[in-house]
Write a protein that holds these residues in place. Structure first.
Motif, PDB file in Angstrom:
ATOM      1  N   ASP A   1      -5.227 -24.604 -35.356  1.00 34.34           N
ATOM      2  CA  ASP A   1      -5.344 -25.582 -34.295  1.00 34.34           C
ATOM      3  C   ASP A   1      -6.702 -25.453 -33.544  1.00 34.34           C
ATOM      4  OD1 ASP A   1      -2.626 -25.540 -34.572  1.00 34.34           O
ATOM      5  OD2 ASP A   1      -1.916 -24.091 -32.758  1.00 34.34           O
ATOM      6  N   GLN A   2      -7.094 -26.841 -33.118  1.00 29.95           N
ATOM      7  CA  GLN A   2      -8.046 -27.255 -32.172  1.00 29.95           C
ATOM      8  C   GLN A   2      -8.391 -26.107 -31.073  1.00 29.95           C
ATOM      9  OE1 GLN A   2      -8.545 -30.927 -30.131  1.00 29.95           O
ATOM     10  NE2 GLN A   2      -6.273 -31.067 -30.214  1.00 29.95           N
ATOM     11  N   LEU A   3      -9.569 -26.226 -30.557  1.00 31.48           N
ATOM     12  CA  LEU A   3      -9.905 -25.190 -29.423  1.00 31.48           C
ATOM     13  C   LEU A   3      -9.117 -25.726 -28.252  1.00 31.48           C
ATOM     14  CD1 LEU A   3     -13.535 -24.455 -29.848  1.00 31.48           C
ATOM     15  CD2 LEU A   3     -11.614 -23.058 -30.475  1.00 31.48           C
ATOM     16  N   THR A   4      -8.544 -24.993 -27.609  1.00 29.50           N
ATOM     17  CA  THR A   4      -7.806 -25.391 -26.118  1.00 29.50           C
ATOM     18  C   THR A   4      -9.101 -25.566 -25.077  1.00 29.50           C
ATOM     19  OG1 THR A   4      -7.736 -22.963 -25.332  1.00 29.50           O
ATOM     20  CG2 THR A   4      -5.972 -23.746 -26.591  1.00 29.50           C
ATOM     21  N   PRO A   5      -8.733 -26.289 -24.111  1.00 30.49           N
ATOM     22  CA  PRO A   5      -9.925 -26.359 -23.140  1.00 30.49           C
ATOM     23  C   PRO A   5     -10.356 -24.823 -22.449  1.00 30.49           C
ATOM     24  CG  PRO A   5      -8.022 -27.984 -22.636  1.00 30.49           C
ATOM     25  CD  PRO A   5      -7.393 -27.132 -23.592  1.00 30.49           C
ATOM     26  N   ALA A   6      -9.353 -23.993 -22.311  1.00 33.41           N
ATOM     27  CA  ALA A   6      -9.667 -22.416 -21.904  1.00 33.41           C
ATOM     28  C   ALA A   6     -10.872 -21.873 -22.947  1.00 33.41           C
ATOM     29  CB  ALA A   6      -8.587 -21.651 -21.772  1.00 33.41           C
ATOM     30  N   GLU A   7     -10.368 -22.247 -24.254  1.00 37.97           N
ATOM     31  CA  GLU A   7     -11.414 -21.625 -25.284  1.00 37.97           C
ATOM     32  C   GLU A   7     -12.745 -22.182 -25.209  1.00 37.97           C
ATOM     33  OE1 GLU A   7      -8.526 -20.044 -29.086  1.00 37.97           O
ATOM     34  OE2 GLU A   7      -8.734 -22.083 -28.674  1.00 37.97           O
ATOM     35  N   ILE A   8     -12.733 -23.341 -24.988  1.00 45.10           N
ATOM     36  CA  ILE A   8     -14.109 -24.131 -24.837  1.00 45.10           C
ATOM     37  C   ILE A   8     -14.910 -23.667 -23.811  1.00 45.10           C
ATOM     38  CG2 ILE A   8     -15.139 -26.312 -24.143  1.00 45.10           C
ATOM     39  CD1 ILE A   8     -13.062 -27.852 -26.282  1.00 45.10           C
ATOM     40  N   SER A   9     -14.250 -23.429 -22.735  1.00 46.71           N
ATOM     41  CA  SER A   9     -15.100 -22.744 -21.408  1.00 46.71           C
ATOM     42  C   SER A   9     -15.425 -21.556 -21.629  1.00 46.71           C
ATOM     43  CB  SER A   9     -13.947 -22.720 -20.170  1.00 46.71           C
ATOM     44  OG  SER A   9     -13.430 -24.172 -19.890  1.00 46.71           O
ATOM     45  N   ARG A  10     -14.575 -20.640 -22.434  1.00 42.61           N
ATOM     46  CA  ARG A  10     -14.824 -19.134 -22.846  1.00 42.61           C
ATOM     47  C   ARG A  10     -16.318 -19.302 -23.834  1.00 42.61           C
ATOM     48  NH1 ARG A  10      -9.631 -16.911 -25.158  1.00 42.61           N
ATOM     49  NH2 ARG A  10     -11.114 -15.226 -25.745  1.00 42.61           N
ATOM     50  N   ALA A  11     -16.227 -20.260 -24.745  1.00 41.30           N
ATOM     51  CA  ALA A  11     -17.266 -20.378 -25.690  1.00 41.30           C
ATOM     52  C   ALA A  11     -18.292 -20.493 -24.903  1.00 41.30           C
ATOM     53  CB  ALA A  11     -16.925 -21.098 -26.839  1.00 41.30           C
TER      54      ALA A  11
END
Length: 692
Positions: free
Chosen positions: A26-36
């Motif tokens: 699955d593509q990254l979620t918005p939360a995962e992008i912020s965490r990264a």
């Protein structure tokens, strides 16, 4: 969550895929992008990187293939969730690549749980020119005092809001500017907000340094060209003035209805339709990606594709005059199919009963951007599937075909590219690229007619000859759940036999099949006169009827080779377009035909490097790179907006099934269809009903 098995040997398993929710692909979620991005900021500060960071791309780093397969077959743990992050430090001009681990579950709530696994300073390349980069370049150029002065002096333009800047990555960096992060721009002007600017090209081509934030050079004609005055518009509010005609009044609606709902089912990112299983992926670089495509055959799911995507494309222009020698787009790598994806509109871009998938990308601040409805899924009628009339019995059997459509449309300044993956009832897979949008134009003498490298589409407006060349990466899994290492790629040709004892009447021809056993022998060109195609065979699975390995056949359709010289800059950068087919052993991370970073490149950093050594392909898990395209010789009818032109290919099962797999498609009559009678016939029918 316990993984299920993708295993063509286990016919007893009723659960054939990893659970559809929260899949490792699955593509990254918005939360995962912020965490990264937060993890990268912390790491950069600890590493002594000073100054502002400009995030370029944040997307999923897919698990290694072996780890993913082991997880799916319950032989290994769930792969670690990771983000790939490209980030720039503009004050220094430095470029870093980071891989961030994003633990799943409760522990992920703690910021410290996100770990930067690798942090690499990347030298000598430039990452994607993102939409934020394009906006920055436009702002820099339009705020530049010299540009404003030139516009006023050469054209009398004093309102910069009417000037439009088309950002292009730089093809062929001038020697004195090498090593800098640059963009070039072509300028146009509008007479009003809705006007088609491409009907009014200007002769100014500025270069901007994105890191310095300033214009560093401007190309222009020695003498100012006359701004083309003709209004040629497609906007709904202005088109009537161009055509001099009213809207057509005889177009009646065609409605696509499915009263019982669609035939597909979607759970998470897994689509099941008829006997197809398809997992949808999406990322900033490739946009729509197909994962784990399989066919449900009785009690087992038979793998067909492990992964397929549009790997790269190039649009080289054939005008040898300066500055247009710098005009060439490598759109996937330069700008990103996902970053430029449209939000699709119900009832216009897609018809029928629609399911959409959003796309998630990132901006320069490292924040998530959601592209609503980036991918469209629907099914549509596809004409006749098969038919036969038994004239002896007076009996007719006919079936209608239909197909599942997965589509995405991306806009690159003037052009739109539509990516349409089709899945058919008989096991056929097709990719159709649809080209539309507006011709990229340049200015010429108002009286110019006979042009050697293009065509006049309006007085003083030139559209140059160019090509659109695509490369699709196909990682096959034909009935092979173990990674494809047993697959063999073979070339198939039909060849006529000469007159002789075996062909006394000259009517015989035969089919030859040649296995492609090494990387160099697998560099091939299409050959329409021989019906050339390429089989992907699995010798471990033998068809009981033919006694031959089951296979899928890659079938070229309309195609053309690159017309630029192999040693030209385009030829070197777009090495993938020098042949129609390449086959390489699978290597994790080798996803992009021209290399991971193509902006301002001077050579191919992908296939050219991976094919230098003539590696064996047997037992190597072969990956196919198929290139195709069109030579676009613009025509007047392509302006001011271009009707769709299509190009693509098919993959068809060849001895994959034991007979026609659509024999179970039920006979049906479409009750919504009706016969449109002539007035005389309608009158006769009414009279007949009255008499009855």
């Amino acid at each position: 969550m316990e993984p299920a098995v993708w295993n063509n040997k286990d016919a007893s398993s009723s659960k054939t895929l990893v659970d559809a929710r929260d899949h490792p692909l699955d593509q990254l979620t918005p939360a995962e992008i912020s965490r990264a991005s937060a993890a990268v900021r912390r790491h950069a500060a600890a590493a002594g990187v000073t100054g502002a960071l400009r995030f370029n791309t944040i997307m999923l780093q897919e698990p290694p293939k072996a780890e993913l397969l082991a997880y799916q077959q319950r032989r290994g743990p769930r792969p670690e969730r990771r983000a790939l992050v490209w980030v720039l430090n503009p004050p220094c001009g430095d470029f870093y690549e980071a891989v961030v681990a994003l633990p799943e579950g409760v522990a992920a709530a703690a910021a410290a749980a996100d770990v930067v696994r690798t942090w690499t300073k990347v030298e000598g390349v430039q990452p994607t020119t993102t939409p934020d980069d394009c906006s920055l370049a436009e702002h820099i150029i339009m705020a530049d005092p010299r540009i404003r002065q030139l516009l006023a002096e050469r054209y009398g333009i004093t309102d910069p809001d009417l000037v439009v800047f088309d950002p292009w990555s730089l093809h062929g960096t001038p020697e004195q500017y090498k090593g800098r992060r640059l963009m070039q721009g072509y300028l146009y002007v509008r007479t009003c907000k809705e006007d088609n600017e491409y009907a009014h090209p200007l002769d100014l081509c500025p270069l901007v340094d994105l890191n310095l934030g300033k214009v560093i050079h401007v190309d222009m004609y020695d003498a100012p060209a006359v701004m083309p005055p003709t209004l040629v518009n497609y906007h709904r509010d202005l088109a009537k003035a161009t055509t001099g005609q009213e809207w057509r009044a005889d177009m009646r609606p065609i409605n696509i209805t499915q009263p019982q709902g669609p035939s597909f089912n979607i759970e998470g990112n897994l689509i099941t339709w008829q006997k197809w299983h398809i997992r949808v992926g999406f990322n900033a670089r490739e946009g729509l990606v197909l994962h784990q495509v399989g066919w449900q055959d009785g009690g087992r799911l038979r793998p067909v594709l492990h992964r397929a995507s549009l790997s790269e494309m190039t649009v080289p222009y054939g005008d040898p005059n300066y500055p247009y020698i710098r005009k060439c787009a490598m759109d996937c790598g330069d700008y990103g199919m996902g970053l430029t994806a449209n939000s699709l509109a119900l009832g216009c871009d897609c018809l029928g009963h629609i399911k959409y998938f959003d796309g998630v990308v990132s901006n320069a601040q490292g924040e998530a951007l959601v592209i609503p409805k980036a991918v469209c899924v629907h099914e549509e009628d596809a004409g006749m599937l098969w038919k036969h009339t038994d004239t002896r019995l007076g009996h007719v059997e006919v079936r209608r075909n239909r197909r599942l459509v997965l589509s995405q449309v991306s806009t690159f300044a003037n052009y739109e590219y539509g990516m349409f993956w089709y899945f058919y009832l008989d096991g056929t897979i097709q990719l159709e690229m649809k080209l539309t949008g507006i011709l990229s134009t340049s200015v010429s003498d108002l009286t110019a007619k006979d042009l050697p490298f293009g065509i006049t589409v309006a007085p003083g407006v030139v559209a140059s000859n160019h090509q659109h060349l695509f490369c699709v990466r196909i990682d096959p899994a034909v009935d092979d759940a173990d990674g494809g290492k047993g697959l063999v790629v073979a070339e198939v040709n039909a060849e006529p036999l000469p007159f002789g004892p075996d062909n006394p009447h000259g009517n015989a021809f035969r089919v030859t099949e040649t296995p492609l056993l090494s990387v160099h022998s697998a560099m091939r060109m299409a050959k329409p006169e021989a019906g050339r195609a390429w089989k992907i065979k699995n010798p471990a699975v033998i068809n009981p009827i033919t006694g031959q390995p089951v296979s899928f056949k890659l079938i070229p359709q309309t195609n053309c080779p690159m017309l630029m010289q192999p040693d030209s800059l385009v030829g070197k950068r777009a090495f993938f377009a020098q042949k129609h087919l390449f086959v390489t052993p699978h290597v994790d991370g080798q996803l992009y035909a021209a290399g991971e970073h193509v902006v301002q490149s001077e050579d191919c950093l992908g296939l050219k490097q991976w094919t230098k050594e003539d590696k064996p392909l047997l037992g190597a898990d072969p990956v196919l790179w198929y290139s195709f395209g069109v030579t676009h010789l613009p025509r007047l009818e392509d302006f001011p907006v271009m009707p769709v032109e299509s190009v693509g290919f098919m993959m068809k099962p060849y001895g994959f099934f034991t007979w026609n797999p659509t024999l179970d498609v039920p006979p049906e009559r479409n009750e919504a269809s009706r016969e449109e009678l002539t007035p005389a016939a309608r009158s006769g029918a009414a009279g007949m009903r009255a008499r009855l």
